[in-house]
Design a protein around this motif. Sequence first.
Motif, mmCIF file in Angstrom:
data_model
loop_
_atom_site.group_PDB
_atom_site.id
_atom_site.type_symbol
_atom_site.label_atom_id
_atom_site.label_comp_id
_atom_site.label_asym_id
_atom_site.label_seq_id
_atom_site.Cartn_x
_atom_site.Cartn_y
_atom_site.Cartn_z
ATOM 1 N N ALA A 176 32.901 -35.815 25.590
ATOM 2 C CA ALA A 176 33.539 -35.202 24.303
ATOM 3 C C ALA A 176 35.028 -34.867 24.620
ATOM 4 O O ALA A 176 35.472 -34.363 23.432
ATOM 5 C CB ALA A 176 32.563 -34.148 23.666
ATOM 6 N N ALA A 177 35.406 -35.057 25.518
ATOM 7 C CA ALA A 177 36.722 -34.509 25.713
ATOM 8 C C ALA A 177 37.060 -33.116 25.538
ATOM 9 O O ALA A 177 38.212 -32.703 25.069
ATOM 10 C CB ALA A 177 37.862 -35.224 24.918
ATOM 11 N N GLN A 178 36.078 -32.111 25.833
ATOM 12 C CA GLN A 178 36.183 -30.660 25.651
ATOM 13 C C GLN A 178 36.726 -29.972 26.996
ATOM 14 O O GLN A 178 36.720 -28.717 26.733
ATOM 15 C CB GLN A 178 34.725 -30.183 25.094
ATOM 16 C CG GLN A 178 34.526 -30.840 23.816
ATOM 17 C CD GLN A 178 35.222 -30.411 22.784
ATOM 18 O OE1 GLN A 178 35.961 -29.310 22.647
ATOM 19 N NE2 GLN A 178 35.690 -31.056 21.703
ATOM 20 N N GLY A 179 36.613 -30.622 27.905
ATOM 21 C CA GLY A 179 36.764 -29.797 29.180
ATOM 22 C C GLY A 179 37.901 -28.650 29.344
ATOM 23 O O GLY A 179 37.844 -27.606 29.342
ATOM 24 N N LEU A 180 39.239 -29.168 29.080
ATOM 25 C CA LEU A 180 40.531 -28.475 28.999
ATOM 26 C C LEU A 180 40.607 -27.570 27.777
ATOM 27 O O LEU A 180 40.743 -26.343 27.857
ATOM 28 C CB LEU A 180 41.644 -29.377 29.227
ATOM 29 C CG LEU A 180 42.910 -28.496 29.095
ATOM 30 C CD1 LEU A 180 43.076 -27.503 30.153
ATOM 31 C CD2 LEU A 180 44.209 -29.458 29.083
ATOM 32 N N ASN A 181 39.980 -28.206 26.618
ATOM 33 C CA ASN A 181 39.878 -27.440 25.392
ATOM 34 C C ASN A 181 39.105 -26.063 25.711
ATOM 35 O O ASN A 181 39.451 -24.877 25.373
ATOM 36 C CB ASN A 181 39.150 -28.105 24.241
ATOM 37 C CG ASN A 181 40.352 -29.238 23.878
ATOM 38 O OD1 ASN A 181 41.037 -28.893 22.801
ATOM 39 N ND2 ASN A 181 40.197 -30.592 24.442
ATOM 40 N N THR A 182 38.005 -26.394 26.247
ATOM 41 C CA THR A 182 36.993 -25.109 26.345
ATOM 42 C C THR A 182 37.475 -24.189 27.320
ATOM 43 O O THR A 182 37.511 -23.084 27.291
ATOM 44 C CB THR A 182 35.623 -25.670 27.136
ATOM 45 O OG1 THR A 182 35.353 -26.892 26.181
ATOM 46 C CG2 THR A 182 34.670 -24.498 27.017
ATOM 47 N N GLY A 183 38.264 -24.515 28.451
ATOM 48 C CA GLY A 183 38.701 -23.722 29.391
ATOM 49 C C GLY A 183 40.156 -22.706 28.887
ATOM 50 O O GLY A 183 40.228 -21.698 28.933
ATOM 51 N N ILE A 184 40.874 -23.646 27.786
ATOM 52 C CA ILE A 184 41.874 -22.782 27.092
ATOM 53 C C ILE A 184 41.189 -21.740 25.979
ATOM 54 O O ILE A 184 41.910 -20.671 26.013
ATOM 55 C CB ILE A 184 42.818 -23.698 26.239
ATOM 56 C CG1 ILE A 184 43.600 -24.612 27.488
ATOM 57 C CG2 ILE A 184 43.833 -23.114 25.383
ATOM 58 C CD1 ILE A 184 44.196 -25.745 26.696
ATOM 59 N N HIS A 185 40.242 -22.051 25.659
ATOM 60 C CA HIS A 185 39.536 -21.119 24.681
ATOM 61 C C HIS A 185 39.032 -19.873 25.574
ATOM 62 O O HIS A 185 38.891 -18.689 25.126
ATOM 63 C CB HIS A 185 38.272 -21.747 23.999
ATOM 64 C CG HIS A 185 38.711 -23.029 23.139
ATOM 65 N ND1 HIS A 185 38.027 -23.396 22.102
ATOM 66 C CD2 HIS A 185 39.940 -23.515 22.680
ATOM 67 C CE1 HIS A 185 38.553 -24.164 21.368
ATOM 68 N NE2 HIS A 185 39.744 -24.341 21.740
ATOM 69 N N ASP A 186 38.583 -20.163 26.632
ATOM 70 C CA ASP A 186 38.097 -19.084 27.743
ATOM 71 C C ASP A 186 39.533 -18.158 27.732
ATOM 72 O O ASP A 186 39.520 -16.737 27.933
ATOM 73 C CB ASP A 186 37.712 -19.609 29.024
ATOM 74 C CG ASP A 186 36.477 -20.396 28.990
ATOM 75 O OD1 ASP A 186 35.584 -20.286 27.883
ATOM 76 O OD2 ASP A 186 36.072 -21.116 29.877
ATOM 77 N N ALA A 187 40.419 -18.926 28.222
ATOM 78 C CA ALA A 187 41.710 -18.012 28.495
ATOM 79 C C ALA A 187 42.221 -17.087 27.532
ATOM 80 O O ALA A 187 42.551 -16.137 27.550
ATOM 81 C CB ALA A 187 42.763 -19.053 29.260
ATOM 82 N N ARG A 226 31.655 -16.341 24.963
ATOM 83 C CA ARG A 226 32.195 -17.750 25.647
ATOM 84 C C ARG A 226 30.934 -18.385 26.066
ATOM 85 O O ARG A 226 30.801 -19.539 25.909
ATOM 86 C CB ARG A 226 32.975 -17.796 26.725
ATOM 87 C CG ARG A 226 34.494 -17.138 26.400
ATOM 88 C CD ARG A 226 35.073 -18.167 24.977
ATOM 89 N NE ARG A 226 35.223 -19.588 25.344
ATOM 90 C CZ ARG A 226 35.002 -20.478 24.619
ATOM 91 N NH1 ARG A 226 34.811 -20.412 23.342
ATOM 92 N NH2 ARG A 226 35.100 -21.930 25.434
ATOM 93 N N LEU A 227 29.840 -17.817 26.708
ATOM 94 C CA LEU A 227 28.760 -18.311 27.007
ATOM 95 C C LEU A 227 27.864 -19.036 25.790
ATOM 96 O O LEU A 227 27.311 -20.190 25.923
ATOM 97 C CB LEU A 227 27.781 -17.071 27.690
ATOM 98 C CG LEU A 227 27.629 -17.079 29.161
ATOM 99 C CD1 LEU A 227 26.923 -15.742 29.601
ATOM 100 C CD2 LEU A 227 27.167 -18.377 29.843
#
Length: 570
Positions: free
Chosen positions: A318-329, A356-357
Amino acid sequence: MAVGIDTGEYDVVIVGGGPVGLLMAYQLKRFGVSVCVFEQYDKNTQDAYGRAIALFPRTTEQLDQLDLIEPMLQLGFACRTSVTYKDGERIIPGRVWTFMENIKDTAYDFTLVLRQMYTEEILREKLESIGAPYYQSVQCIDFEIDQSAPLNSFAVTSIFTDLKTQKPFKLKSKYLIGADGGRSFVRRHIGIPFDGDTSEDKWIRIDGIVETDMPLNRSYGAIESKTHGNVLWAPLDHGATRIGYAYTPEIAAKYPDGVTEEVAVKEAIESMKPFHVKFKEVHWWTLYTIGQRIARTFSANDRVFLCGDAAHTHSSGAAQGLNTGIHDAVNLGWKLALQIRGVTSPEVLRTYSAERLTAVQRLINYDKDISLLMTHKWPSWYKGDPDADPYLVLGQIFEEAASFNTGLGITYPANVLNQESKLELAVVPGSRPPDVELTMPGTNQRVRLQRVTRNMAKFWVLVFTGNVDVTRSSVQRLESHLASAQGVKGHKAVGWITVSPVAGCSPYEALGTKPMGDTYFDTSSLAHEKFGVSMSEGGMAVLRPDGLLGSAGPIEAQWLLDYLTKVLVL
């Protein structure tokens, strides 16, 4: 002591200098927090290309808030269209990536495709421009926490090794952040379980400059193959393209000596049939195993936090990896900064892990299904016709999750930040309001709400005025009540915006009284409509620093004071 490394005390020490760690450091430094980043690897010797490529609208909105998006827009590929092919024929309507074509209520109504190499380079340059220390070839080997130390004291002692000199050194900090990838030392050392599993499925991703006779070759594409899974066709920056496909056991059996670049190219060409593809350049390729894992908590001891792949790993389906990490940060950044500056109550920072969980667990569940369907397999829950087309179900799942994929529909549960509204709006607490257009007094220039509330060190109180006579008395009464509530109206972490449906030569004349903060005119009434605020009575909404709705109510002081008292140190 390591030569050239400042071993003084820091508010925050970040382990991991990938995009998530860099963004975290940049955000904290902008907020006036002392921070230092340590990256284990020498970035000059790592793969130059590859890895994450897609930034979805909510991510680009957050990068805009941090003044980071413009250089990325200059380099990236703005993709607004998608296409699905089966047996060489275009399927209309398409499947999988069609959510890209119906993005509304945001200035970023597209997917920005930019390879991670360029994203990291921009972040490193930005970090250097504001003077935050960043070191490569430095490894964290130990850390300990003084549990008896008071809040906001330098309770964390970290030990690092300079890999160039092999000399160890110590640092003291108030907080430690692990942004050090899926094999995170920080997560393992603090003892947080990493729940999940790894499947037998493998995928290949390959980037390069290609020639093809596929008609719509600069749209995000899904090519439905029975031999190579749901093949990804992604137009990249600088005229490049990514092809991604399933490396099935049947394909692997053809290559007993393993995968080489030659094999990756050959099977990429096969995966695209009946279209012809020729690689003029190969920039990067990888073979990886699909799996989903999530840390049981994203924080420990109120001192250590996990972000990005250190907290969760999943497929690139779903191409969400970096997006999810940015949302974490972004979620952690403002909370941690305001905690260190003594602005917010400790409960605010504690919402990071729970919020975030919630979002990441949804992604993990979603990713399990789509990674199987993309590999032309059925999830265990599927009880339908086994001879049916898995890609039909895949398309349905992507369509149902459209708002999640763009990030615009991510919602957090009730907590100290997301309090029950006293006014029924079209937006619920913990979710993102629409980025409506407003009008600047005098010039009549159009300005986005997110642009005027982009200071992420503030909670923004939006006063939506209605009928002039009702508004005048309500605002005057609000002003009077707030004046007697010591420390609220002029609080450094509270900003005020008046949104008036009545325009005039000046805000004062339009409202018939002094406005709360700056005024913007809602001449089209769309802001009131999309928020769900009565045009006659008006209302108020509190936006968190990250732009999500915190709570809402009538133009009255008491509910607002109740909200702010729970959130801020007054």
